[in-house]
Design an enzyme around this catalytic site. Sequence first.
Site, PDB file in Angstrom:
ATOM      1  CB  THR A  37      -0.857   0.048   1.277  1.00  0.00           C
ATOM      2  OG1 THR A  37       0.020   0.245   2.405  1.00  0.00           O
ATOM      3  CG2 THR A  37      -1.664  -1.233   1.473  1.00  0.00           C
ATOM      4  CB  ALA A  83      -0.628  -7.018   6.909  1.00  0.00           C
ATOM      5  CB  THR A 126      -1.678  -0.744  18.812  1.00  0.00           C
ATOM      6  OG1 THR A 126      -1.620   0.560  19.370  1.00  0.00           O
ATOM      7  CG2 THR A 126      -3.121  -0.965  18.367  1.00  0.00           C
ATOM      8  CG  ASP A 127      -0.064   1.968  23.233  1.00  0.00           C
ATOM      9  OD1 ASP A 127      -0.512   2.227  22.092  1.00  0.00           O
ATOM     10  OD2 ASP A 127       0.823   2.651  23.780  1.00  0.00           O
ATOM     11  CD  GLU A 128      -2.989   4.330  18.781  1.00  0.00           C
ATOM     12  OE1 GLU A 128      -4.060   4.783  18.359  1.00  0.00           O
ATOM     13  OE2 GLU A 128      -1.880   4.657  18.354  1.00  0.00           O
ATOM     14  CE1 TYR A 151      -3.867   0.878  13.730  1.00  0.00           C
ATOM     15  CE2 TYR A 151      -3.537   2.281  15.654  1.00  0.00           C
ATOM     16  CZ  TYR A 151      -3.132   1.223  14.852  1.00  0.00           C
ATOM     17  OH  TYR A 151      -1.997   0.509  15.170  1.00  0.00           O
ATOM     18  CE  LYS A 155      -3.444  -3.674  15.062  1.00  0.00           C
ATOM     19  NZ  LYS A 155      -2.724  -4.525  14.069  1.00  0.00           N
ATOM     20  CB  VAL A 207       2.211  20.732  18.517  1.00  0.00           C
ATOM     21  CG1 VAL A 207       1.740  20.208  19.868  1.00  0.00           C
ATOM     22  CG2 VAL A 207       3.711  20.520  18.336  1.00  0.00           C
ATOM     23  CE1 TYR A 208      -2.511  17.122  14.104  1.00  0.00           C
ATOM     24  CE2 TYR A 208      -2.690  14.947  15.104  1.00  0.00           C
ATOM     25  CZ  TYR A 208      -2.587  15.749  13.972  1.00  0.00           C
ATOM     26  OH  TYR A 208      -2.555  15.169  12.728  1.00  0.00           O
ATOM     27  CG  ASN A 250       2.728  14.128  21.931  1.00  0.00           C
ATOM     28  OD1 ASN A 250       3.365  13.065  21.970  1.00  0.00           O
ATOM     29  ND2 ASN A 250       1.457  14.175  21.564  1.00  0.00           N
ATOM     30  CG  ASP A 273      -6.367  17.767  20.162  1.00  0.00           C
ATOM     31  OD1 ASP A 273      -5.585  17.018  19.546  1.00  0.00           O
ATOM     32  OD2 ASP A 273      -6.559  17.697  21.399  1.00  0.00           O
ATOM     33  CG  HIS A 277      -5.228  13.656  20.501  1.00  0.00           C
ATOM     34  ND1 HIS A 277      -4.422  14.729  20.187  1.00  0.00           N
ATOM     35  CD2 HIS A 277      -4.390  12.611  20.687  1.00  0.00           C
ATOM     36  CE1 HIS A 277      -3.164  14.332  20.168  1.00  0.00           C
ATOM     37  NE2 HIS A 277      -3.119  13.048  20.491  1.00  0.00           N
TER      38      HIS A 277
HETATM   39  P1  NAD Z   1       3.025   0.564   8.431  1.00  0.00           P
HETATM   40  O1  NAD Z   1       1.820   1.375   8.093  1.00  0.00           O
HETATM   41  O2  NAD Z   1       4.374   1.183   8.344  1.00  0.00           O
HETATM   42  O3  NAD Z   1       3.071  -0.741   7.498  1.00  0.00           O
HETATM   43  C1  NAD Z   1       1.954  -1.550   7.271  1.00  0.00           C
HETATM   44  C2  NAD Z   1       2.342  -2.566   6.206  1.00  0.00           C
HETATM   45  O4  NAD Z   1       1.225  -3.424   5.966  1.00  0.00           O
HETATM   46  C3  NAD Z   1       2.718  -1.953   4.849  1.00  0.00           C
HETATM   47  O5  NAD Z   1       3.867  -2.564   4.333  1.00  0.00           O
HETATM   48  C4  NAD Z   1       1.502  -2.244   3.980  1.00  0.00           C
HETATM   49  O6  NAD Z   1       1.822  -2.353   2.590  1.00  0.00           O
HETATM   50  C5  NAD Z   1       1.033  -3.564   4.574  1.00  0.00           C
HETATM   51  N1  NAD Z   1      -0.398  -3.807   4.326  1.00  0.00           N
HETATM   52  C6  NAD Z   1      -1.435  -2.966   4.570  1.00  0.00           C
HETATM   53  N2  NAD Z   1      -2.592  -3.534   4.200  1.00  0.00           N
HETATM   54  C7  NAD Z   1      -2.285  -4.786   3.748  1.00  0.00           C
HETATM   55  C8  NAD Z   1      -3.054  -5.855   3.256  1.00  0.00           C
HETATM   56  N3  NAD Z   1      -4.387  -5.768   3.147  1.00  0.00           N
HETATM   57  N4  NAD Z   1      -2.420  -6.993   2.904  1.00  0.00           N
HETATM   58  C9  NAD Z   1      -1.069  -7.103   2.989  1.00  0.00           C
HETATM   59  N5  NAD Z   1      -0.288  -6.100   3.432  1.00  0.00           N
HETATM   60  C10 NAD Z   1      -0.890  -4.953   3.804  1.00  0.00           C
HETATM   61  O7  NAD Z   1       2.742  -0.032   9.860  1.00  0.00           O
HETATM   62  P2  NAD Z   1       3.685  -0.173  11.156  1.00  0.00           P
HETATM   63  O8  NAD Z   1       3.744   1.126  11.849  1.00  0.00           O
HETATM   64  O9  NAD Z   1       4.910  -0.886  10.789  1.00  0.00           O
HETATM   65  O10 NAD Z   1       2.768  -1.135  12.044  1.00  0.00           O
HETATM   66  C11 NAD Z   1       2.836  -2.547  11.883  1.00  0.00           C
HETATM   67  C12 NAD Z   1       1.909  -3.214  12.871  1.00  0.00           C
HETATM   68  O11 NAD Z   1       2.255  -2.828  14.191  1.00  0.00           O
HETATM   69  C13 NAD Z   1       0.439  -2.829  12.694  1.00  0.00           C
HETATM   70  O12 NAD Z   1      -0.349  -3.975  12.913  1.00  0.00           O
HETATM   71  C14 NAD Z   1       0.194  -1.788  13.771  1.00  0.00           C
HETATM   72  O13 NAD Z   1      -1.146  -1.783  14.180  1.00  0.00           O
HETATM   73  C15 NAD Z   1       1.126  -2.296  14.865  1.00  0.00           C
HETATM   74  N6  NAD Z   1       1.641  -1.267  15.784  1.00  0.00           N
HETATM   75  C16 NAD Z   1       2.244  -0.137  15.308  1.00  0.00           C
HETATM   76  C17 NAD Z   1       2.782   0.785  16.210  1.00  0.00           C
HETATM   77  C18 NAD Z   1       3.497   2.026  15.742  1.00  0.00           C
HETATM   78  O14 NAD Z   1       3.906   2.837  16.563  1.00  0.00           O
HETATM   79  N7  NAD Z   1       3.716   2.215  14.457  1.00  0.00           N
HETATM   80  C19 NAD Z   1       2.692   0.545  17.594  1.00  0.00           C
HETATM   81  C20 NAD Z   1       2.077  -0.639  18.046  1.00  0.00           C
HETATM   82  C21 NAD Z   1       1.568  -1.540  17.125  1.00  0.00           C
HETATM   83  P1  TYD Z   2       1.034   9.384  15.948  1.00  0.00           P
HETATM   84  O1  TYD Z   2       2.459   9.243  15.516  1.00  0.00           O
HETATM   85  O2  TYD Z   2       0.004   9.649  14.914  1.00  0.00           O
HETATM   86  O3  TYD Z   2       0.691   8.096  16.810  1.00  0.00           O
HETATM   87  P2  TYD Z   2      -0.626   7.770  17.700  1.00  0.00           P
HETATM   88  O4  TYD Z   2      -1.659   8.787  17.500  1.00  0.00           O
HETATM   89  O5  TYD Z   2      -1.014   6.475  17.088  1.00  0.00           O
HETATM   90  O6  TYD Z   2      -0.141   7.699  19.098  1.00  0.00           O
HETATM   91  O7  TYD Z   2       0.954  10.564  17.006  1.00  0.00           O
HETATM   92  C1  TYD Z   2       1.684  10.526  18.203  1.00  0.00           C
HETATM   93  C2  TYD Z   2       1.273  11.723  19.034  1.00  0.00           C
HETATM   94  O8  TYD Z   2       1.615  12.919  18.329  1.00  0.00           O
HETATM   95  C3  TYD Z   2      -0.210  11.775  19.273  1.00  0.00           C
HETATM   96  O9  TYD Z   2      -0.449  12.293  20.594  1.00  0.00           O
HETATM   97  C4  TYD Z   2      -0.708  12.757  18.238  1.00  0.00           C
HETATM   98  C5  TYD Z   2       0.453  13.721  18.106  1.00  0.00           C
HETATM   99  N1  TYD Z   2       0.587  14.351  16.772  1.00  0.00           N
HETATM  100  C6  TYD Z   2       0.683  15.738  16.653  1.00  0.00           C
HETATM  101  O10 TYD Z   2       0.666  16.474  17.664  1.00  0.00           O
HETATM  102  N2  TYD Z   2       0.800  16.287  15.404  1.00  0.00           N
HETATM  103  C7  TYD Z   2       0.814  15.537  14.269  1.00  0.00           C
HETATM  104  O11 TYD Z   2       0.910  16.104  13.150  1.00  0.00           O
HETATM  105  C8  TYD Z   2       0.717  14.113  14.404  1.00  0.00           C
HETATM  106  C9  TYD Z   2       0.734  13.230  13.198  1.00  0.00           C
HETATM  107  C10 TYD Z   2       0.602  13.558  15.680  1.00  0.00           C
END
Ligand code: NAD
Ligand code: TYD
Length: 342
Positions: A37, A83, A126-128, A151, A155, A207-208, A250, A273, A277
Amino acid sequence: MKNLMVTGGAGFIGSNFVRYMLGKHPEYNVLVYDKLTYAGNLDNLLEVAGDACYSFVRGDICDAAAVTEAMQAHQIDTVVNFAAETHVDRSIMDPDAFIMTDVYGTYTLLEVARRLGVERYHQISTDEVYGHIEGDHRSQETDNLAPRSPYAASKASGDLMVLAYYVTYGLPVTLTRGANNVGPYQYPEKVIPLFVTNAIDNQALPVYGDGKQRRDYQYVIDHCEGIDVVLQRGKPGEVYNVGTGSEMENLRMVEILLDELGKPASLIQHVEDRPGHDRRYCLNVDKLRALGWQPGYTHEEAIRATVRWYAANEWWWRKIKSGEFKEYYRRLYGDRKVISAT
Ligand code: NAD
Ligand code: TYD
C-alpha cells in the site's frame, strides 16, 4: 519454527523485524507477504534483498487464495501479522480500509492458518486498544478494551478474533500490544518522522492541541526483540504488552527532536486537535519482563537515534514526501486552524 511468513513486512516495524530476525536467527527462512500500500516500501528491505533466507510475495491478506498459495509454496509454520492500516488520522478521514485489512484481513489469515495447521499465529497489536487511560494507571493485558478511534477499534476487533480462534479452534496464537514505535523507515505521516523531516526543511511542526498528550515512545528494535521473545517463550492464548513502561509528553519529545537537529522552538505551531485524541497511553510490561526481556533504549535515546537516522537518510524520505504524500498533507493540515499554545 523454521519458515516464517511476515505479513506487512515491507512497512515500518515489519521491515525492522525481518532485518532483526534474519540477523539473529540465520536458521530461519522469512517470507514477506505484503500488499505494498502507500505505506509498504521495498526500499525498507534493501538491506536483506540479497539474503538467501529472505523472499517476497506481493499480496493482500484479505485474499484467502493468495495467502494459502504463498503459505503452501513456502511451507510456512509460523505467521507474524504486522499487515494493517495504521494511521489514526487516516482512519478518521477514511475508515473503510481499516475495517477491511485490520478486521477482515486478520480473520482471513486466521482461517487459512487454522486450515493449514500452523505451529503459531502471532498478532501484532497496539496499546491504543486500551483507549486513553487516567491518572497513573498503566494498562495491563487483562484490562478491558476501550478503543476510541476507528484505527483502535479495528485493531481491537482483530485482537478479539485472534483470541476467539484460540478458544474455539485451539489455534496456537500469541498476541503483543506495542506502544508507539520510533526508528528507521517509519512513514513520515507519524509524528516523529513528520516533525524531523519538516524541521530539516524549516517547516512548521503541527502540534495537536496543547501538546501535553503522553505517549510511550519505544525504539523499534526493542519492540522486535520483545516479539521474538514471545515467539520463543510466550504461552499460546496469551497477550503481552511491549513498551518501556514509562511515558513522555509530546512537547518534551519535540524539544528533544529540535535539540538533536539544532533547530529553533519557533518551528512549533499549535493546531486544532485531532478529534477524540487519546490523552495518555502507558503500558505495564511486567509480563514480558518476566520472560527475560527488557527495553534497551530510553525515550530520549530512541528519539535522538531516530532523528539522526532521518538526517542521514534523505534518499529514503524525500521520495516519499514528494509523492502522494503532498495531497495527504494538504488534506489533513491545509485548512487546520492554528491555535494558541494554552
Ligand atoms: P506501516 O503502516 O508502516 O506498514 C503496514 C504494512 O502493511 C505496509 O507494508 C503495507 O503495505 C502492509 N499492508 C497494509 N494492508 C495490507 C493488506 N491488506 N495486505 C497485505 N499487506 C498490507 O505499519 P507499522 O507502523 O509498521 O505497524 C505494523 C503493525 O504494528 C500494525 O499492525 C500496527 O497496528 C502495529 N503497531 C504499530 C505501532 C506504531 O507505533 N507504528 C505501535 C504498536 C503496534
Ligand atoms: P502518531 O504518531 O500519529 O501516533 P498515535 O496517534 O497512534 O499515538 O501521534 C503521536 C502523538 O503525536 C499523538 O499524541 C498525536 C500527536 N501528533 C501531533 O501532535 N501532530 C501531528 O501532526 C501528528 C501526526 C501527531
